[in-house]
Motif scaffolding. Structure first.
Motif, short mmCIF file in Angstrom:
data_model
loop_
_atom_site.label_atom_id
_atom_site.label_comp_id
_atom_site.label_asym_id
_atom_site.label_seq_id
_atom_site.Cartn_x
_atom_site.Cartn_y
_atom_site.Cartn_z
N ALA A 346 1.18 -1.28 0.01
CA ALA A 346 -0.05 -0.03 -0.08
C ALA A 346 0.86 1.38 0.07
N LEU A 347 0.74 1.99 -1.16
CA LEU A 347 1.68 3.34 -1.23
C LEU A 347 0.89 4.57 -0.81
N ASP A 348 1.63 5.32 0.04
CA ASP A 348 1.13 6.73 0.14
C ASP A 348 2.10 7.50 0.04
N VAL A 349 2.56 8.01 -0.93
CA VAL A 349 3.78 8.54 -1.34
C VAL A 349 3.18 10.26 -1.91
N THR A 350 4.35 11.11 -1.78
CA THR A 350 4.05 12.36 -2.22
C THR A 350 5.37 12.70 -3.03
N SER A 351 5.38 13.68 -4.22
CA SER A 351 6.51 14.14 -4.76
C SER A 351 7.66 14.71 -3.90
N VAL A 352 8.79 14.09 -3.63
CA VAL A 352 9.66 14.86 -2.90
C VAL A 352 11.05 14.45 -3.78
N TRP A 353 11.99 15.41 -3.73
CA TRP A 353 13.28 15.44 -4.54
C TRP A 353 14.47 15.40 -3.69
N VAL A 354 15.47 14.57 -4.29
CA VAL A 354 16.73 14.36 -3.36
C VAL A 354 17.52 14.16 -4.56
#
Length: 483
Positions: A346-354
């Protein structure tokens, strides 16, 4: 055939670079002293020449005044001029009609100049002039006396300056030789720690003994150099120790699957040679044995791949780039589901940059999901959450399994470590160790706690990076429209 203009300077530069540091210091010291002596000689010669010339002029003025006094008392025509003694000053009397008188036996002086004639006629009081060549010149002083003038001359003598120059040349040669010797001595003394450092480095290279630290001596740059080399040796010792431990652990871990695989294969070969394969192993047992062989080969392949990845350490041809970690997490979840179809993610992700290496980060996330999938019940999904924190990016992988015992938490990221409850499950004990290595290489941190569902919660924190400019402007525009 002419040589190119720039070839000689380049050849001289190459010759200079091939010299040892000791030779360079010697040449520099000798050159500096030679230049100093030459400059000192030039300055001293000029000062000596000026001083001698001023003294000669003063003497000529004094002699002229004595001669003029005698001429005024006796008259220019009746003035007694003693015979020339063979050396010393030269005199001459200029009569009103322009004729001259000189002592008997005296060398001839240059003709009376027009300025001197003007002094004799009363146009000026005196005149100091130089005549003749540098080798046979005269310094002549003309002084008005009565109706004419008297002249006192002196041959220009450079012998004191020449003698002084010869003496300075000898002193300069001695100084250059002494400077070269001093430079050599100073270079030998100053570079002695470097020589000992070189000998110690050569000894380490020949004996391969990384435990022998180089003695810390000297000060300043030498001491910092020795400390840097000792730090390098310490890092090499740690690297060699880590390689030895990895090799020992790998040999231990490979022994069990290889032994099991060899025994099963030998059993099949022995039964096949006897012709009793079908009778000794029913179809069901043979299928189970072949499945075990396939599982053992797969486990061995996974172990070898993980060992290879772990042994490479931070060495990788993959370049660092700016990436959206949400895409990496989604790709890892897709691979995990394809490898274990019975595991739900189950994915609960948001766009984040590294800023990082995509393949390495995807491997780390995949290992986290695989580890959670081993423990999560079939009806409970593995929860993967990705969010942005304060200057960090936080990734959480949550399972609903039995959790990790408190005694196992300190060693959960060690290589080949497997808890007693995990020994019956597939795996090599390298997955979480690879996760920690990747996270450390990206400047982040990884930790493990108990989740709210009772299982294990593995949390990864990575430094956040600013998104690319077009995406940042688009985000800002969306925020303005929403307000």
């Amino acid at each position: 055939m002419t040589r190119p203009a720039g070839r000689e300077p380049r050849r001289l530069t190459r010759w200079w670079r091939r010299r040892s540091l000791r030779a360079r210091l010697t040449v520099i010291a000798a050159t500096a002293i030679a230049v100093s002596v030459f400059v000192a000689f030039q300055v001293a010669s000029e000062l000596l020449g000026w001083e001698l010339q001023d003294s000669a002029k003063d003497q000529l003025r004094a002699d002229s005044r004595v001669l003029a006094t005698s001429a005024q008392r006796a008259g220019l025509a009746q003035l007694q001029l003693p015979p020339y003694p063979g050396s010393g000053r030269l005199v001459r009397v200029i009569l009103p009609d322009g004729s001259t008188r000189t002592p008997t036996g005296q060398p001839a002086l240059p003709p009376v100049s027009e300025p001197a004639e003007r002094v004799a006629r009363g146009a000026s009081a005196d005149l100091m002039e130089s005549k003749g060549s540098d080798e046979d010149g005269y310094l002549i002083y003309t002084l008005r006396a009565g109706d004419g003038a008297v002249q006192v001359a002196q041959v220009a003598d450079d012998s004191p300056i020449n003698q002084f120059g010869f003496g300075m040349l000898l002193i300069g040669l001695l100084c250059v030789a002494g400077g070269a010797l001093v430079g050599r001595t100073v270079a030998r003394t100053g570079l002695a720690p470097i020589d000992r450092l070189t000998a110690a480095a050569v000894r380490v290279a020949h004996t391969r003994d990384l435990d022998a630290d180089i003695p810390d001596e000297g000060g300043g740059e030498i001491r910092r150099l020795i400390q840097s080399i000792n730090d390098m040796l310490a890092a090499l010792r740690d690297s060699r120790r880590a390689q030895r431990l990895l090799a020992e652990d790998a040999a231990h871990e490979l022994k069990t699957p290889l032994t099991s695989l060899r025994l099963n294969v030998e059993l099949l070969i022995r039964l096949d040679r006897r012709g009793t394969l079908d009778s000794a192993l029913p179809a069901e047992s043979r299928t189970r044995l072949l499945n075990d062989l396939g599982a053992q080969v797969a486990e061995l392949s996974t172990l070898v791949a993980e060992l290879t990845d772990l042994a490479r350490g931070d060495v990788s041809d993959e370049s660092t780039e700016l990436l959206d970690l949400a895409d990496v997490v989604a790709a890892a979840a897709t691979r995990a589901c394809s490898r274990a179809p019975d595991v739900e993610v189950a994915l609960d992700v948001t766009s984040v940059w590294v800023s990082g290496r995509p393949a390495a980060l995807e491997r780390a996330v995949l290992n986290l999901i695989d580890n959670a999938g081993k423990w999560s019940p079939a009806d409970q999904p593995v929860q993967v959450r990705l969010r942005a924190g304060d200057a960090t990016v936080v990734l959480e992988v949550d399972d609903a399994g039995p959790g990790i015992d408190a005694a196992d938490v300190p060693r959960v990221f060690d290589r080949f470590y497997r808890a007693d409850s995990a020994r019956a499950l597939p795996g090599s004990g390298l997955g979480l160790s690879i996760v920690q290595r990747v996270v450390d290489a990206h400047g982040g941190q990884v930790s493990v706690t108990r989740s709210a569902r009772g299982g294990a919660l593995l949390r990864v924190g990575l430094p956040a990076a600013a998104p690319p400019a077009p995406i940042a402007r688009l985000t800002a525009g969306e925020d303005t429209a929403a307000s």
